[in-house]
Design a protein around this motif. Structure first.
Motif, mmCIF file in Angstrom:
data_model
loop_
_atom_site.group_PDB
_atom_site.id
_atom_site.type_symbol
_atom_site.label_atom_id
_atom_site.label_comp_id
_atom_site.label_asym_id
_atom_site.label_seq_id
_atom_site.Cartn_x
_atom_site.Cartn_y
_atom_site.Cartn_z
ATOM 1 N N HIS A 1 37.849 32.945 35.779
ATOM 2 C CA HIS A 1 38.531 32.780 37.061
ATOM 3 C C HIS A 1 38.087 31.492 37.733
ATOM 4 O O HIS A 1 37.133 30.835 37.312
ATOM 5 N N GLU A 2 38.803 31.176 38.812
ATOM 6 C CA GLU A 2 38.304 30.161 39.720
ATOM 7 C C GLU A 2 36.922 30.600 40.210
ATOM 8 O O GLU A 2 36.606 31.782 40.235
ATOM 9 N N ALA A 3 36.094 29.653 40.618
ATOM 10 C CA ALA A 3 34.746 29.993 41.079
ATOM 11 C C ALA A 3 34.819 30.958 42.272
ATOM 12 O O ALA A 3 35.742 30.880 43.088
ATOM 13 N N PRO A 4 33.866 31.892 42.390
ATOM 14 C CA PRO A 4 32.743 32.048 41.455
ATOM 15 C C PRO A 4 33.139 32.868 40.236
ATOM 16 O O PRO A 4 33.786 33.901 40.365
ATOM 17 N N SER A 5 32.799 32.383 39.045
ATOM 18 C CA SER A 5 33.102 33.096 37.812
ATOM 19 C C SER A 5 32.066 32.725 36.772
ATOM 20 O O SER A 5 31.772 31.544 36.584
ATOM 21 N N GLU A 6 31.521 33.733 36.115
ATOM 22 C CA GLU A 6 30.567 33.461 35.064
ATOM 23 C C GLU A 6 31.280 32.934 33.828
ATOM 24 O O GLU A 6 32.414 33.303 33.544
ATOM 25 N N PHE A 7 30.581 32.072 33.097
ATOM 26 C CA PHE A 7 31.104 31.539 31.851
ATOM 27 C C PHE A 7 31.076 32.640 30.796
ATOM 28 O O PHE A 7 30.068 33.316 30.618
ATOM 29 N N GLY A 8 32.194 32.858 30.112
ATOM 30 C CA GLY A 8 32.280 33.923 29.116
ATOM 31 C C GLY A 8 32.341 33.379 27.700
ATOM 32 O O GLY A 8 33.071 32.424 27.424
ATOM 33 N N LEU A 9 31.603 34.007 26.780
ATOM 34 C CA LEU A 9 31.560 33.573 25.385
ATOM 35 C C LEU A 9 32.659 34.279 24.601
ATOM 36 O O LEU A 9 32.434 35.247 23.895
ATOM 37 N N MET A 10 33.862 33.794 24.765
ATOM 38 C CA MET A 10 35.106 34.315 24.195
ATOM 39 C C MET A 10 35.451 35.661 24.836
ATOM 40 O O MET A 10 34.581 36.492 25.069
ATOM 41 N N HIS A 11 36.742 35.840 25.095
ATOM 42 C CA HIS A 11 37.213 36.952 25.913
ATOM 43 C C HIS A 11 38.141 37.876 25.125
ATOM 44 O O HIS A 11 38.778 37.452 24.154
ATOM 45 N N ILE A 12 38.254 39.132 25.598
ATOM 46 C CA ILE A 12 39.107 40.142 24.970
ATOM 47 C C ILE A 12 39.892 40.866 26.058
ATOM 48 O O ILE A 12 39.324 41.284 27.073
ATOM 49 N N ALA A 13 41.197 41.022 25.848
ATOM 50 C CA ALA A 13 42.052 41.848 26.701
ATOM 51 C C ALA A 13 42.995 42.620 25.791
ATOM 52 O O ALA A 13 43.134 42.309 24.600
ATOM 53 N N ARG A 14 43.668 43.627 26.337
ATOM 54 C CA ARG A 14 44.601 44.389 25.510
ATOM 55 C C ARG A 14 45.781 44.877 26.335
ATOM 56 O O ARG A 14 45.721 44.969 27.567
ATOM 57 N N SER A 15 46.873 45.193 25.626
ATOM 58 C CA SER A 15 48.106 45.647 26.262
ATOM 59 C C SER A 15 48.865 46.535 25.297
ATOM 60 O O SER A 15 48.728 46.408 24.071
ATOM 61 N N ARG A 16 49.686 47.405 25.844
ATOM 62 C CA ARG A 16 50.607 48.182 25.013
ATOM 63 C C ARG A 16 51.926 47.451 24.795
ATOM 64 O O ARG A 16 52.616 47.691 23.804
ATOM 65 N N ASP A 17 52.282 46.569 25.749
ATOM 66 C CA ASP A 17 53.650 46.045 25.762
ATOM 67 C C ASP A 17 53.753 44.559 26.088
ATOM 68 O O ASP A 17 54.849 44.049 26.283
ATOM 69 N N PHE A 18 52.638 43.841 26.167
ATOM 70 C CA PHE A 18 52.579 42.433 26.534
ATOM 71 C C PHE A 18 52.921 42.191 28.003
ATOM 72 O O PHE A 18 53.014 41.047 28.439
ATOM 73 N N VAL A 19 53.072 43.252 28.768
ATOM 74 C CA VAL A 19 53.395 43.133 30.191
ATOM 75 C C VAL A 19 52.174 43.472 31.038
ATOM 76 O O VAL A 19 51.755 42.687 31.892
ATOM 77 N N ASP A 20 51.614 44.653 30.828
ATOM 78 C CA ASP A 20 50.441 45.105 31.573
ATOM 79 C C ASP A 20 49.197 44.933 30.712
ATOM 80 O O ASP A 20 49.145 45.447 29.586
ATOM 81 N N TRP A 21 48.191 44.263 31.267
ATOM 82 C CA TRP A 21 47.006 43.905 30.500
ATOM 83 C C TRP A 21 45.751 44.484 31.124
ATOM 84 O O TRP A 21 45.642 44.624 32.344
ATOM 85 N N GLU A 22 44.791 44.786 30.256
ATOM 86 C CA GLU A 22 43.486 45.282 30.660
ATOM 87 C C GLU A 22 42.421 44.360 30.072
ATOM 88 O O GLU A 22 42.368 44.167 28.850
ATOM 89 N N TYR A 23 41.578 43.795 30.947
ATOM 90 C CA TYR A 23 40.510 42.928 30.470
ATOM 91 C C TYR A 23 39.338 43.787 30.004
ATOM 92 O O TYR A 23 38.897 44.691 30.713
#
Length: 759
Positions: free
Chosen positions: A69-91
């Motif tokens: 995210h825009e600050a404040p945001s911690e640096f992440g070592l590669m990210h994962i999210a998922r969706s059932r339909d490409f519309v609603d996403w869960e980080y």
């Protein structure tokens, strides 16, 4: 012995007591739509995206190491999210934490560009490592891999590089970055990797898929492509890759291109037969910015929905919001998705329309006919014709609820499927598994996977007429592991494909042309023999209707102005800016010796020949002769067309030498809060004689100027490229430029300059 043990394990799994049938889960909303960027609900930036459908039925989306995210945001070592339909996403979180960095990498290494696959019953993530412990110095790029039992992790690094750092011999390292796996139908696994410094390469992997073997093969020239992704389609291997600077903020011209080959090792050529290894480098445009908010469109994955429609998932930059607010200097690159069409044998996003910024139909991810795809034995959408069809559970993997076909069982859908239909399922089997489409008595289509005989076959029967074909399965295929089977009937043809990851890979593919009258709306059947079979992620939907015609490209109409350079005085309306005494006009040519001058940057020393274009839409064109040779380094000799507001706000389309390559470059310079920014879209290929075009339109809503590039090597066949914009309320001039270097002595010769109406 290992094969026997696996069969015994599968038999034990299929013999587990049936679980209680789960309640049917609610499907997605009717006709869901996506709106770019699809990552907006959980992140501000989500670059270098990779996608995989897990055996649990979710679609997983991975991204490079960055703040989320825009600050404040911690640096992440590669990210994962998922969706059932490409519309609603869960980080879901990050792949690694600071405390579990791979031990063979340094504590300051970055991890970039994940590539996710399903290999031998487990999930494998390939990724870029920027610094290793074993090699001295920074940026000793390598390719690593981590494995996991589920797409969400936990991830276990494999303990060493898949592809080790590659020293150049000059004290630095080739860009061994951006991995992409291909499990090909020839039975081998290939890993593509590389970038601008060194080119794209491909190496075979060992049976585990975790270590390179043999010597890699170079597949593109050294200074053009990165971010490769390869799919196998219709007997061709398509190498798609990105080019230009990924991260130049509001002037990022990153784009996607393609070449194809009959071999995974290349050579890959574009639609005109120009090799991606040539100094005058080839590449067929797949995706480029179109003048809306999105620029820098690239680093992609190609994913197929359950209807058979391909989609390109990529990152882009909003030209009006190009940077994360903090930390400074990080480009904001969210994830986008658009339809990918195949037209005349080549992939192109939205038939050539480019990135979308309005709602679009979402990928088809749910089944029709009442089937709950991730619990296929629930409900009454499928009925047993013989044997048993029961609900079970994947006890060793992440499949969750599955359907179990007993040995000798057959089930069919309670409702008719469309005549043009696509059936897909993840299957594990001990003997054979068959899908029947349009079956009525003996008539219809049957696709069979035979784990014992190691074959994939298709048979079409209509009365006494029988058409069939069979192909072998590669040695890596194991019926005890989940494999995706897709069967598509469309336009009088049936195609069956078996694949590990369903990302353009193929264990095998077989196709048969169907007699008229075979494909009719009838139930779909599933059957097992020689042992039980497990079925998951079952979908039956109408086969997609492919788009087969490109959107219209700009066409030149009547000539409204022509300068043939016959008279040294030039026609009225021309204006020289910083004219060089070496430039001459006459006898039908403008001769412009290249000098060590430029108009990009703070120097502003380059001569320009400018005029005011007409109001409204127009096309500017010039014919240019410029011999830049091949292969040698002649940075950055060039000439071509220019659009100028002032010396710090301009566009430039030219034939340019970039290190060892010769390319068409369409670049933009702007003053961003006192900082000069330059970035470019790269096109081509080039020749000693080139035709260049810029197409101008005005946004009717905002008055913004839009300019699209095109180039040709014969003046007839045009390659249209990217669109740049200049602000409303300005009065840009159009004209010619040359420069970039005086050594070796080179002359740009312009035969003419013309302005056309747009037809």
């Amino acid at each position: 012995m290992i094969a026997l043990l696996r069969r015994l394990l599968l038999a034990a799994l299929l013999a587990v007591p049936a679980a209680a049938a789960p309640a049917a889960s609610a499907g997605p909303a009717a006709e869901p739509v996506t709106q770019n960027p699809i990552s907006a609900s959980f992140s501000d930036t989500y670059a270098d995206p990779a996608v995989l459908r897990g055996k649990d039925g979710w679609w997983y989306l991975y991204a490079t190491s960055d703040p989320l995210h825009e600050a404040p945001s911690e640096f992440g070592l590669m990210h994962i999210a998922r969706s059932r339909d490409f519309v609603d996403w869960e980080y879901l979180g990050t792949v690694f934490d600071e405390g579990d960095r791979p031990a063979w990498t340094t504590d300051t290494s970055f991890y970039w560009a994940p590539d996710i696959r399903y290999v031998d019953g487990r999930y494998v993530m390939y990724y870029t490592v920027t610094d290793t412990v074993a090699e001295p110095g920074p940026w000793n790029f390598a390719i690593g891999a981590a494995t996991a039992p589920t797409p969400a992790g936990p991830w276990t690094d494999t303990g060493g590089p898949v592809v080790a750092p590659r020293p150049t011999g000059n004290g630095d390292y080739f860009n061994t970055i951006d991995p992409a796996l291909l499990s090909a139908s020839d039975g081998k696994r290939y890993l593509y990797f590389g970038g601008f410094h060194g080119g794209l390469w491909v190496t075979e992997l060992d049976e585990s898929g975790l270590r390179a073997v043999g010597s890699p093969t170079q597949v593109t020239v050294g200074d053009r492509y990165e971010g490769s992704f390869v799919v196998e389609r219709d007997g061709w291997y398509y190498l798609t890759a990105s080019s230009a600077n990924c991260c130049a903020g509001p002037v990022t011209g990153y784009s996607v291109y393609a070449g194809r080959s009959k071999s995974p090792l290349g050579p890959f050529v574009d639609h005109e037969g120009v090799s991606l290894l040539d100094s005058r480098v080839g590449g067929t445009q797949v995706l480029a910015q179109n003048g809306n908010r999105w620029i820098g469109v690239g680093h992609h994955t190609i994913v197929t929905d359950v209807s058979g429609q391909d989609h390109i998932v990529y990152h882009a930059i909003d030209r009006n919001d190009a940077w994360l607010d903090a930390p400074g200097g990080i480009n904001e690159r969210p994830t986008l998705i658009d339809r990918l069409d195949w037209i005349d044998g080549w992939p192109v996003a939205r038939a050539g329309a480019g990135p979308s910024d309005t709602p679009q139909p979402a990928p088809v991810t749910a089944s029709s006919l009442g089937i709950v795809s991730d619990a296929p034995a629930s409900g009454d959408a499928l009925m047993a014709v013989r044997g048993s069809w029961t609900a079970g559970t994947d006890a060793t993997g992440d499949g969750g609820d599955v359907g179990v076909l007993s040995d000798g069982a057959e089930v069919r859908t309670a409702r008719n499927a469309p005549g043009d239909v696509r059936v897909e399922a993840d299957v594990r089997l001990a003997g054979t598994f068959s899908v029947g489409v349009a079956r009525s008595g003996r008539n219809g289509v049957t696709v069979t996977v035979d784990a014992a005989e190691r074959t994939l076959s298709v048979t079409s029967t209509l009365g006494r007429r029988v058409e069939s074909d069979t192909v072998p399965l590669p040695s890596r295929y194991d019926g005890a592991e989940w494999t995706a089977l897709a069967v598509e009937v469309r336009d009088g043809r049936v195609v069956a494909r078996l694949a590990e990851s369903r990302l353009g890979d193929a264990d095998a593919e077989v196709a048969v042309d169907l007699p008229r009258g075979v494909a009719k709306p009838r139930p779909v059947t599933l059957a097992a023999s020689g042992g039980a079979a497990q079925v998951d992620n079952l979908t039956v939907v109408a086969a997609h209707e492919p788009v087969t015609t490109r959107v219209d490209e700009p066409a030149a109409g009547d000539t409204v102005f022509s300068e043939d350079f016959d008279d040294p005085a030039l026609a009225g309306g021309w204006e020289w800016l910083r004219r060089s005494s070496s430039v001459t006009v006459g006898e039908g040519v403008l001769r412009w010796p290249l000098e060590s001058v430029d108009v990009v940057g703070a120097g502003n020393t380059g001569p320009l020949l400018l005029r005011t274009p007409p109001e409204g839409d127009w096309i500017a064109e010039t014919k240019l002769h410029l011999d830049l040779g091949t292969g040698t380094i002649r940075n950055y000799q060039q000439a071509g067309l220019i659009v100028r507001v002032d010396d710090d706000n301009l566009l430039r389309l030219g034939d340019v030498a970039i290190w060892g390559t010769r390319q068409v470059e369409f670049g933009k310079e702007l003053d961003e809060n006192g900082a000069l920014r330059w970035g470019a879209h790269l096109g081509g290929p080039v020749a000693e004689t080139m035709w260049l075009r810029i197409h101008h339109t005005t946004d009717p809503a905002t008055g913004e100027h839009r300019y699209r590039s095109a180039s040709s090597r014969d003046g007839v066949t045009w390659r249209w490229g990217a669109t740049w914009t200049l602000p409303a309320g300005t009065s840009p001039q159009i004209g010619l430029y040359a420069g970039g270097g005086a050594t070796p002595a080179t002359v740009a010769t312009f035969d003419w300059f013309r302005l056309y109406e747009v037809r």
